[in-house]
Structure formats: C-alpha cells, structure tokens
Enzyme design. Structure first.
Site, PDB file in Angstrom:
ATOM      1  N   LYS A   9       0.835  -1.194   0.000  1.00  0.00           N
ATOM      2  CA  LYS A   9       0.000   0.000   0.000  1.00  0.00           C
ATOM      3  C   LYS A   9       0.882   1.261   0.000  1.00  0.00           C
ATOM      4  CE  LYS A   9      -3.743  -2.528   2.325  1.00  0.00           C
ATOM      5  NZ  LYS A   9      -4.641  -2.617   3.498  1.00  0.00           N
ATOM      6  N   TYR A  49     -12.033  -3.059  -3.302  1.00  0.00           N
ATOM      7  CA  TYR A  49     -12.584  -3.163  -1.942  1.00  0.00           C
ATOM      8  C   TYR A  49     -14.109  -3.091  -1.941  1.00  0.00           C
ATOM      9  CZ  TYR A  49      -7.984  -2.913   0.325  1.00  0.00           C
ATOM     10  OH  TYR A  49      -6.709  -3.184   0.769  1.00  0.00           O
ATOM     11  N   PHE A  57     -15.598   3.537   7.254  1.00  0.00           N
ATOM     12  CA  PHE A  57     -14.221   3.890   6.901  1.00  0.00           C
ATOM     13  C   PHE A  57     -13.943   3.785   5.399  1.00  0.00           C
ATOM     14  CE2 PHE A  57     -14.238  -0.652   8.087  1.00  0.00           C
ATOM     15  CZ  PHE A  57     -13.679  -1.222   6.950  1.00  0.00           C
ATOM     16  N   THR A  91      -5.496  -7.766  10.537  1.00  0.00           N
ATOM     17  CA  THR A  91      -5.842  -6.473   9.923  1.00  0.00           C
ATOM     18  C   THR A  91      -5.386  -5.298  10.787  1.00  0.00           C
ATOM     19  OG1 THR A  91      -7.786  -7.541   8.964  1.00  0.00           O
ATOM     20  CG2 THR A  91      -7.760  -5.128   8.974  1.00  0.00           C
ATOM     21  N   ARG A 102       2.645  -6.989   9.384  1.00  0.00           N
ATOM     22  CA  ARG A 102       1.941  -5.919  10.112  1.00  0.00           C
ATOM     23  C   ARG A 102       2.358  -5.878  11.580  1.00  0.00           C
ATOM     24  NH1 ARG A 102      -3.905  -7.330   7.392  1.00  0.00           N
ATOM     25  NH2 ARG A 102      -3.748  -6.058   5.498  1.00  0.00           N
ATOM     26  N   ASN A 112      -1.876  -0.119   7.243  1.00  0.00           N
ATOM     27  CA  ASN A 112      -1.337  -1.452   7.545  1.00  0.00           C
ATOM     28  C   ASN A 112      -0.490  -2.066   6.423  1.00  0.00           C
ATOM     29  OD1 ASN A 112      -3.480  -2.055   5.912  1.00  0.00           O
ATOM     30  ND2 ASN A 112      -4.577  -3.325   7.386  1.00  0.00           N
ATOM     31  N   HIS A 115      -1.671  -5.507   1.383  1.00  0.00           N
ATOM     32  CA  HIS A 115      -2.917  -6.261   1.153  1.00  0.00           C
ATOM     33  C   HIS A 115      -2.604  -7.665   0.676  1.00  0.00           C
ATOM     34  CE1 HIS A 115      -6.664  -7.647  -0.711  1.00  0.00           C
ATOM     35  NE2 HIS A 115      -5.936  -7.936  -1.768  1.00  0.00           N
ATOM     36  N   GLU A 126      -8.840 -10.598  -8.363  1.00  0.00           N
ATOM     37  CA  GLU A 126      -8.069  -9.364  -8.168  1.00  0.00           C
ATOM     38  C   GLU A 126      -6.913  -9.273  -9.166  1.00  0.00           C
ATOM     39  OE1 GLU A 126      -7.109  -9.597  -3.978  1.00  0.00           O
ATOM     40  OE2 GLU A 126      -9.166  -9.159  -3.393  1.00  0.00           O
TER      41      GLU A 126
HETATM   42  P1  GTP Z   1      -6.647  -6.235   3.048  1.00  0.00           P
HETATM   43  O1  GTP Z   1      -5.581  -7.261   2.857  1.00  0.00           O
HETATM   44  O2  GTP Z   1      -6.177  -4.834   2.744  1.00  0.00           O
HETATM   45  O3  GTP Z   1      -7.915  -6.595   2.318  1.00  0.00           O
HETATM   46  O4  GTP Z   1      -6.960  -6.239   4.637  1.00  0.00           O
HETATM   47  P2  GTP Z   1      -7.739  -7.337   5.487  1.00  0.00           P
HETATM   48  O5  GTP Z   1      -8.251  -8.427   4.597  1.00  0.00           O
HETATM   49  O6  GTP Z   1      -6.858  -7.721   6.614  1.00  0.00           O
HETATM   50  O7  GTP Z   1      -8.951  -6.504   6.074  1.00  0.00           O
HETATM   51  P3  GTP Z   1     -10.332  -6.079   5.346  1.00  0.00           P
HETATM   52  O8  GTP Z   1     -10.418  -6.682   3.995  1.00  0.00           O
HETATM   53  O9  GTP Z   1     -11.429  -6.347   6.321  1.00  0.00           O
HETATM   54  O10 GTP Z   1     -10.165  -4.498   5.216  1.00  0.00           O
HETATM   55  C1  GTP Z   1      -9.466  -3.939   4.129  1.00  0.00           C
HETATM   56  C2  GTP Z   1      -8.671  -2.762   4.606  1.00  0.00           C
HETATM   57  O11 GTP Z   1      -9.550  -1.729   5.015  1.00  0.00           O
HETATM   58  C3  GTP Z   1      -7.798  -3.019   5.825  1.00  0.00           C
HETATM   59  O12 GTP Z   1      -6.576  -3.634   5.521  1.00  0.00           O
HETATM   60  C4  GTP Z   1      -7.600  -1.609   6.353  1.00  0.00           C
HETATM   61  O13 GTP Z   1      -6.594  -0.920   5.603  1.00  0.00           O
HETATM   62  C5  GTP Z   1      -8.951  -0.985   6.051  1.00  0.00           C
HETATM   63  N1  GTP Z   1      -9.803  -1.077   7.243  1.00  0.00           N
HETATM   64  C6  GTP Z   1     -10.479  -2.161   7.713  1.00  0.00           C
HETATM   65  N2  GTP Z   1     -11.143  -1.879   8.840  1.00  0.00           N
HETATM   66  C7  GTP Z   1     -10.868  -0.571   9.107  1.00  0.00           C
HETATM   67  C8  GTP Z   1     -11.253   0.322  10.152  1.00  0.00           C
HETATM   68  O14 GTP Z   1     -11.993  -0.034  11.070  1.00  0.00           O
HETATM   69  N3  GTP Z   1     -10.764   1.595  10.072  1.00  0.00           N
HETATM   70  C9  GTP Z   1      -9.935   2.009   9.072  1.00  0.00           C
HETATM   71  N4  GTP Z   1      -9.486   3.279   9.038  1.00  0.00           N
HETATM   72  N5  GTP Z   1      -9.560   1.193   8.064  1.00  0.00           N
HETATM   73  C10 GTP Z   1     -10.018  -0.070   8.092  1.00  0.00           C
HETATM   74 MG    MG Z   2      -9.340  -8.030   2.831  1.00  0.00          MG
END
Ligand code: GTP
Ligand code: MG
Length: 157
Positions: A9, A49, A57, A91, A102, A112, A115, A126
């Site tokens: 990212k 996403y 968010f 996450t 992370r 974070n 992805h 994707e």
């Molecule tokens: P990805 O690998 O990026 O898809 O992350 P993930 O699979 O661990 O988490 P998820 O798909 O649920 O969320 C995608 C991304 O959205 C996260 O990696 C964060 O960058 C962002 N995100 C998720 N939850 C929150 C939140 O509560 N607040 C904020 N600011 N960002 C969030």
């Molecule tokens: Mg995800």
C-alpha cells in the site's frame, strides 16, 4: 497452481518497505509471477474493496489506497492465499503477531502497509482486474523454475 494478489500500500512504498515485504514472501518460498509500481485510480480501488462499500471507513480507505503509488504483485504456490495472510498478520497491526509484516512494521489499521487476497477465488479475480487495467503485469513466456516450490530442493546431488 493457487495464486494470490499482494499489494504494498502507499504507506509501505513511502516508508521504503517494498524490499522488506517482497523479501518475506521470497524467503517463505513462494514464486513471484508479476510485479508493477502503479498509481491505483479511484474506480479500481473501489472495485478492489467493493465488499467494504457501506462501511464508515470506506471513503478513508479509498483515499488511503489512492494517495500514492502501490506495488502490485502476483505470487503463486500451494496454499499461497492462506499462508500469505499469515505472513501478513491481522488487519489491526496492534493485534498482529510479532514476526508478521503488520506485527513488525505497522501500528494502525488505516496504515497497515500491505494487502493480501482472502480466498483463491478473490486472488484470481483481483489479479485479473489489475492485469486488465495494466494490460497485464504477469510474467509470461516460458516462466522460470522456483526450487522452493519443488521437492527437487531435497535432491542433494
Ligand atoms: P486487506 O488485505 O487490505 O484486504 O486487509 P484485510 O483483509 O486484513 O482486512 P479487510 O479486507 O477487512 O479491510 C481492508 C482494509 O480496510 C484493511 O486492511 C484496512 O486498511 C482498512 N480497514 C479495515 N477496517 C478498518 C477500520 O476499522 N478503520 C480504518 N481506518 N480502516 C479499516
Ligand atoms: Mg481483505
């Protein structure tokens, strides 16, 4: 063979963590099959996403992902999707185990650094979407052998 979409990212790129992140997947033994630095447009970020559309968010997430260049990668290997998510960690970086990307390199959910696809189907989807946008970023042609993925690693002569 299973494949996953990994994206460093914008914060990971800006903090100079691209090499570190690539290195962790290489050392684990996965095979890199595509890589490109690019600026993710808003519509592609929203598509990527789309499952999170409606979350409070979501606008912040799209601003984050489109705030600077990202490094998109395709990696392949047996069980690569679930394994890459373990290498990445939880996450919320404060919940991510030490030893994960992370857990070692980040503190905020909204920053974070990387992805990883959450299922083999999403991995294919994707990679397909990014490939179409970039007119393919996958290494094509004869390919190359990755000994980490092969039992030939165990042949000692
Ligand atoms: P990805 O690998 O990026 O898809 O992350 P993930 O699979 O661990 O988490 P998820 O798909 O649920 O969320 C995608 C991304 O959205 C996260 O990696 C964060 O960058 C962002 N995100 C998720 N939850 C929150 C939140 O509560 N607040 C904020 N600011 N960002 C969030
Ligand atoms: Mg995800």
């Amino acid at each position: 063979v299973e494949e996953t979409y990994i994206m460093v990212k914008p914060d990971g790129v800006q903090r100079g963590l691209v090499g570190e992140i690539i290195s962790r997947f290489e050392k684990k033994g996965f095979k890199l099959t595509g890589l490109k630095l690019f600026q993710c447009p808003k519509d592609l970020a929203e598509e990527h996403y789309k499952d999170l559309k409606g979350k409070s968010f979501f606008p912040k997430l799209i601003d984050y992902i489109t705030s600077g260049p990202v490094v998109c990668m395709a990696w392949e290997g047996i069980g690569v999707v679930a394994s890459a998510r373990k290498v990445i960690g939880a996450t919320n970086p404060l919940n991510a185990e030490p030893g994960t990307i992370r857990g070692d390199l980040a503190v905020q959910t909204g920053r974070n650094v990387v992805h990883g696809s959450d299922s083999p189907e999403n991995g294919k989807r994707e990679i397909g979407k990014i490939s179409a946008f970039l007119f393919s970023f996958l290494f094509s042609g004869i390919g190359y052998k990755n000994f980490c993925l092969s039992e030939e690693l165990m042949i000692l002569k």
